[in-house]
Design a protein around this motif. Structure first.
Motif, PDB file in Angstrom:
ATOM      1  N   UNK A  53       0.851  -1.189   0.000  1.00 53.49           N
ATOM      2  CA  UNK A  53       0.000   0.000   0.000  1.00 53.49           C
ATOM      3  C   UNK A  53       0.885   1.236   0.000  1.00 53.49           C
ATOM      4  N   UNK A  54       0.450   2.287  -0.699  1.00 53.28           N
ATOM      5  CA  UNK A  54       1.232   3.516  -0.776  1.00 53.28           C
ATOM      6  C   UNK A  54       1.205   4.292   0.537  1.00 53.28           C
ATOM      7  N   UNK A  55       0.053   4.270   1.232  1.00 56.42           N
ATOM      8  CA  UNK A  55      -0.107   5.116   2.411  1.00 56.42           C
ATOM      9  C   UNK A  55      -0.532   4.325   3.643  1.00 56.42           C
ATOM     10  N   UNK A  56      -0.157   3.052   3.692  1.00 57.51           N
ATOM     11  CA  UNK A  56      -0.416   2.209   4.852  1.00 57.51           C
ATOM     12  C   UNK A  56       0.621   1.093   4.847  1.00 57.51           C
ATOM     13  N   UNK A  57       0.601   0.248   5.866  1.00 58.97           N
ATOM     14  CA  UNK A  57       1.581  -0.840   5.943  1.00 58.97           C
ATOM     15  C   UNK A  57       1.234  -1.993   5.005  1.00 58.97           C
ATOM     16  N   UNK A  58      -0.051  -2.167   4.731  1.00 60.04           N
ATOM     17  CA  UNK A  58      -0.457  -3.233   3.814  1.00 60.04           C
ATOM     18  C   UNK A  58      -1.928  -3.077   3.462  1.00 60.04           C
TER      19      UNK A  58
END
Length: 268
Positions: A53-58
């Motif tokens: 994910x670009x803006x999270x861990x997964x």
């Protein structure tokens, strides 16, 4: 080269977890069904696919044993927290959640519950706190969406309800255009509930984290219990905390059973 997976469970609700954050894995409904098959596959209630994910861990994608998509899975969220090994933010189809592991489990911020008839969703408008509907001996349920849709019946003895028969009947009723998870709950104390769940797309399971969340929220909202609530499922106990306008917090155990190798092409 072999493909790797993790077999994990939360209170007996078991998962095949595939970490595809570095190496992409193609997953279809048919492949998920084949992997979940307990006789010819690896076997699980849900298949969990972790993607970058670009803006999270997964990104956490959830496939039920029948290959259908689940928006959220509380028990799997705790398992993934254990696998990641630190506080992390996950994107699910039901929204963003935050997970934080401890020695043998995790705490998960599950997001806000939703109560609107069109948020469950239902086929037509009605009061979701005490719905004027029933199936045989079950009536006047509450409905809550906690990332996925749940129906909750409060009964005198949840063990006496033939959930293996009524569960699929209610799950597939036309009232629920996206089907529904079915919970039968018995109050056992001022902040304690005994619960059994028929999971949409998976059937009877030993535990359902989102079911525990939805049931606790419905019970707190109707002033049947006070928060935090101890929810006892066939597989064990979860602790659910919630106050109006706040996120639901779920705390409970998770277990990493083993790491395995296979070839995903074997399941096509």
């Amino acid at each position: 080269m072999a493909d790797h997976f993790h077999k994990m469970h939360g209170l007996g609700n078991d998962f095949v977890v595939i970490d595809a954050r570095e190496k992409a894995v193609s997953m279809t409904a048919a492949r998920a069904r084949a992997i979940a098959d307990r006789h010819n596959g690896i076997g699980c209630d849900q298949l969990i696919l972790l993607e970058p994910a670009d803006d999270a861990d997964a990104v956490m994608r959830i496939f039920n044993a029948d290959g259908s998509i689940a928006e959220a899975c509380g028990n799997a969220s705790r398992a993934v927290a254990l696998l990641i090994g630190r506080k992390a933010e996950l994107i699910t189809a039901g929204g963003r959640i935050t997970v934080e592991p401890f020695a043998d489990g995790a705490t998960v911020e599950m997001g806000l519950p939703h109560f609107g008839w069109d948020e469950i969703p239902l086929a037509y408008a009605m009061d979701t706190s005490a719905m004027p509907v029933g199936w045989e001996g079950l009536s006047d349920p509450a409905a809550v969406n906690v990332g996925n849709p749940h129906l909750i019946f409060f009964v005198d003895d949840c063990d006496a309800v033939p959930l293996d028969r009524l569960g699929p009947l209610i799950e597939n009723d036309p009232l629920f255009p996206e089907r529904i998870n079915v919970n039968v709950a018995t109050l056992t104390g001022p902040n304690a509930i005994k619960l059994r769940v028929w999971e949409r797309g998976a059937g009877l399971t030993l535990a359902c984290g989102t079911g525990a969340c939805a049931t606790a929220v419905a019970a707190i909202r109707s002033k049947r219990v006070t928060s935090p609530v101890e929810v006892s499922l066939p597989g064990g106990i979860l602790t659910i905390a919630w106050a109006g306008g706040e996120q639901i917090t779920m705390t409970g155990p998770a277990t990493h059973v083993f790491t395995g190798e296979t070839h995903w092409a074997n399941f096509d």
